[in-house]
Design a protein around this motif. Structure first.
Motif, mmCIF file in Angstrom:
data_model
loop_
_atom_site.group_PDB
_atom_site.id
_atom_site.type_symbol
_atom_site.label_atom_id
_atom_site.label_comp_id
_atom_site.label_asym_id
_atom_site.label_seq_id
_atom_site.Cartn_x
_atom_site.Cartn_y
_atom_site.Cartn_z
ATOM 1 N N LEU A 12 43.960 -13.984 -47.597
ATOM 2 C CA LEU A 12 44.835 -14.687 -48.537
ATOM 3 C C LEU A 12 46.150 -13.920 -48.653
ATOM 4 N N TRP A 13 47.244 -14.587 -48.331
ATOM 5 C CA TRP A 13 48.563 -13.961 -48.429
ATOM 6 C C TRP A 13 49.614 -15.050 -48.590
ATOM 7 N N ALA A 14 50.834 -14.640 -48.868
ATOM 8 C CA ALA A 14 51.894 -15.622 -49.109
ATOM 9 C C ALA A 14 53.224 -15.050 -48.650
ATOM 10 N N TRP A 15 54.192 -15.951 -48.479
ATOM 11 C CA TRP A 15 55.547 -15.495 -48.203
ATOM 12 C C TRP A 15 56.541 -16.561 -48.657
ATOM 13 N N SER A 16 57.785 -16.148 -48.845
ATOM 14 C CA SER A 16 58.815 -17.078 -49.312
ATOM 15 C C SER A 16 60.124 -16.818 -48.591
ATOM 16 N N PHE A 17 60.930 -17.866 -48.546
ATOM 17 C CA PHE A 17 62.280 -17.784 -47.976
ATOM 18 C C PHE A 17 63.190 -18.550 -48.911
ATOM 19 N N GLU A 18 64.187 -17.847 -49.467
ATOM 20 C CA GLU A 18 65.053 -18.571 -50.380
ATOM 21 C C GLU A 18 66.412 -17.930 -50.569
ATOM 22 N N GLY A 19 67.317 -18.750 -51.060
ATOM 23 C CA GLY A 19 68.692 -18.398 -51.369
ATOM 24 C C GLY A 19 69.356 -19.657 -51.884
ATOM 25 N N HIS A 20 70.653 -19.780 -51.666
ATOM 26 C CA HIS A 20 71.356 -20.937 -52.197
ATOM 27 C C HIS A 20 70.821 -22.235 -51.604
ATOM 28 N N HIS A 21 70.272 -23.077 -52.469
ATOM 29 C CA HIS A 21 69.807 -24.424 -52.117
ATOM 30 C C HIS A 21 68.595 -24.453 -51.191
ATOM 31 N N ILE A 22 67.894 -23.330 -51.078
ATOM 32 C CA ILE A 22 66.632 -23.316 -50.329
ATOM 33 C C ILE A 22 65.620 -22.471 -51.083
ATOM 34 N N SER A 23 64.438 -23.023 -51.299
ATOM 35 C CA SER A 23 63.306 -22.221 -51.749
ATOM 36 C C SER A 23 62.054 -22.794 -51.096
ATOM 37 N N LEU A 24 61.517 -22.037 -50.153
ATOM 38 C CA LEU A 24 60.313 -22.423 -49.423
ATOM 39 C C LEU A 24 59.233 -21.396 -49.737
ATOM 40 N N ASN A 25 58.101 -21.873 -50.230
ATOM 41 C CA ASN A 25 57.042 -20.970 -50.684
ATOM 42 C C ASN A 25 55.730 -21.356 -50.004
ATOM 43 N N PHE A 26 55.169 -20.413 -49.257
ATOM 44 C CA PHE A 26 53.973 -20.672 -48.468
ATOM 45 C C PHE A 26 52.841 -19.739 -48.893
ATOM 46 N N THR A 27 51.655 -20.306 -49.047
ATOM 47 C CA THR A 27 50.448 -19.513 -49.295
ATOM 48 C C THR A 27 49.450 -19.841 -48.193
ATOM 49 N N VAL A 28 48.794 -18.816 -47.666
ATOM 50 C CA VAL A 28 47.884 -18.986 -46.534
ATOM 51 C C VAL A 28 46.511 -18.426 -46.903
ATOM 52 N N LEU A 29 45.477 -19.239 -46.703
ATOM 53 C CA LEU A 29 44.103 -18.794 -46.881
ATOM 54 C C LEU A 29 43.324 -19.143 -45.623
ATOM 55 N N ASN A 30 42.984 -18.129 -44.840
ATOM 56 C CA ASN A 30 42.218 -18.323 -43.602
ATOM 57 C C ASN A 30 42.821 -19.421 -42.730
ATOM 58 N N GLY A 31 44.143 -19.439 -42.626
ATOM 59 C CA GLY A 31 44.821 -20.400 -41.769
ATOM 60 C C GLY A 31 45.195 -21.699 -42.440
ATOM 61 N N THR A 32 44.649 -21.986 -43.619
ATOM 62 C CA THR A 32 45.049 -23.177 -44.380
ATOM 63 C C THR A 32 46.303 -22.851 -45.171
ATOM 64 N N ILE A 33 47.291 -23.743 -45.092
ATOM 65 C CA ILE A 33 48.603 -23.438 -45.665
ATOM 66 C C ILE A 33 48.937 -24.381 -46.805
ATOM 67 N N SER A 34 49.401 -23.812 -47.898
ATOM 68 C CA SER A 34 49.996 -24.562 -49.004
ATOM 69 C C SER A 34 51.499 -24.296 -48.955
ATOM 70 N N ALA A 35 52.309 -25.342 -49.130
ATOM 71 C CA ALA A 35 53.764 -25.184 -48.940
ATOM 72 C C ALA A 35 54.543 -25.801 -50.097
ATOM 73 N N SER A 36 54.345 -25.273 -51.277
ATOM 74 C CA SER A 36 55.127 -25.753 -52.416
ATOM 75 C C SER A 36 55.206 -24.636 -53.458
ATOM 76 N N PRO A 37 56.273 -24.663 -54.267
ATOM 77 C CA PRO A 37 57.377 -25.621 -54.307
ATOM 78 C C PRO A 37 58.220 -25.586 -53.027
ATOM 79 N N ARG A 38 58.795 -26.758 -52.691
ATOM 80 C CA ARG A 38 59.751 -26.855 -51.586
ATOM 81 C C ARG A 38 61.042 -27.453 -52.153
#
Length: 337
Positions: A134-160
């Motif tokens: 279980l881990w997560a990562w994010s990429f964001e700055g002006h007008h972008i916020s991408l938030n990903f969480t990963v559990l054994n290869g299953t990905i959640s991708a919000s907020p976007r």
């Protein structure tokens, strides 16, 4: 002797595979390319408080956790782009790059290199993709916020969150170029396909809000159920509605998109509502929301003479991987004891 050496090498290989069960993924390759100082900047414990803080303001206005693209070398930037592409669809990656490139348009228009910079976007990791299930990562700055969480290869991708300023470039060599135009045009197409009677239900207020209603809230609950229900639309209107929802899902890989569409069809379809506020043509402020049982879409183009878009996808139970985290704690042997 030869057999002993071969056996020893095989044992070492098996040990290394066991130590690194998740392999050389794009995330691992990117992190491995960082030096110790960079790694310390980018990597945090999974439950670090910064994980659920997100924003869409420029980095100079709202400091972010992590390392900015500006501080990466050429190889590291290439590895990061590979990572980002692996978590987005081709459409999603293209939209992200267009939004980043608008910083150059703003820089040219304002001369403000502190607020307007295409490399002042931040990358942060929570947990370790090399060793953690279980881990997560994010990429964001002006007008972008991408938030990903990963559990054994299953990905959640919000907020976007994706935004655009200017939504339409008004001058220069790129005059007329639009960003997030599909999200806007399909919204207009749907609201303007409605009969006068349908509009009485769909348009819930005459003026648009100044911004998306949920702004950068770390957690959201369903908003007031305004607008017209999916079931109250005719066949052609329902097709436009689904195209609009799909435009937001099209930012993530096809496999994830298909799973989410299936879930919407099973759980949300009859409960979907489309609500509109403001003008029904380009040039004046307009806003819409799509809400189901499990998710919320918001779109607003009101600021800067209705030439400044904010849009977001929120999952009521899945933002920042809440559903995956619950699953992890429920099924993990460590947490069972």
């Amino acid at each position: 002797m030869k057999k002993i050496i071969i056996f020893s090498l095989a044992a070492i290989i098996l040990f290394l595979l066991a130590f690194n069960p998740f392999g050389e993924t794009p995330a691992v390759k990117f992190l491995d390319a960082l030096n110790n100082e960079q790694r310390a900047k980018v990597q945090f414990p999974f439950d670090h408080t910064s994980k659920t803080f997100w924003h869409y303001f420029p980095a100079s206005m709202t400091p972010r956790a992590g390392i900015q693209i500006l501080d990466l070398n050429t190889t590291q930037k290439q590895l990061f782009n590979t990572l980002l592409q692996s978590f987005l669809s081709e459409t999603g990656y293209s939209k992200t790059q267009k939004i980043i490139d608008l910083e150059n348009v703003l820089l040219e228009a304002t001369g403000d290199s502190i607020r307007r910079h295409p490399e002042k976007y931040f990358i942060a990791f929570y947990g370790n993709p090399e060793t953690d299930s279980l881990w997560a990562w994010s990429f964001e700055g002006h007008h972008i916020s991408l938030n990903f969480t990963v559990l054994n290869g299953t990905i959640s991708a919000s907020p976007r969150f994706l935004g655009a300023n200017p939504a339409t470039i008004l001058s220069g060599k790129r005059k007329g170029e639009r960003t997030l135009d599909r999200e806007e045009d399909l919204g207009f197409e749907l609201v303007n396909s409605l009969s006068d009677e349908q509009k009485k239900t769909a348009i819930f207020q005459d003026s648009s809000p100044f911004d998306i209603v949920t702004t950068n809230s770390p957690e959201v609950e369903p908003l007031n159920p305004v607008g017209i229900k999916f079931a109250d639309l005719n066949d052609s209107q329902q097709i436009i509605f689904l195209k609009l929802v799909n435009e937001y899902l099209a930012t993530i890989p096809v496999e994830q998109t298909n799973k989410r569409i299936e879930r919407i069809q099973e759980e949300d379809l009859d409960m979907l509502r489309f609500g509109w506020a403001g003008a029904t043509a380009l040039g004046k402020g307009h806003y819409y929301r799509i809400q189901g049982q499990s998710f919320l879409i918001e779109f607003d183009n009101t600021q800067d003479n209705a030439n400044h878009i904010h849009s977001v996808w929120r999952d009521f139970d899945g933002d920042f991987g809440k559903d995956l985290i619950k699953e992890h704690y429920k099924n993990s042997d460590h947490h069972k004891h």
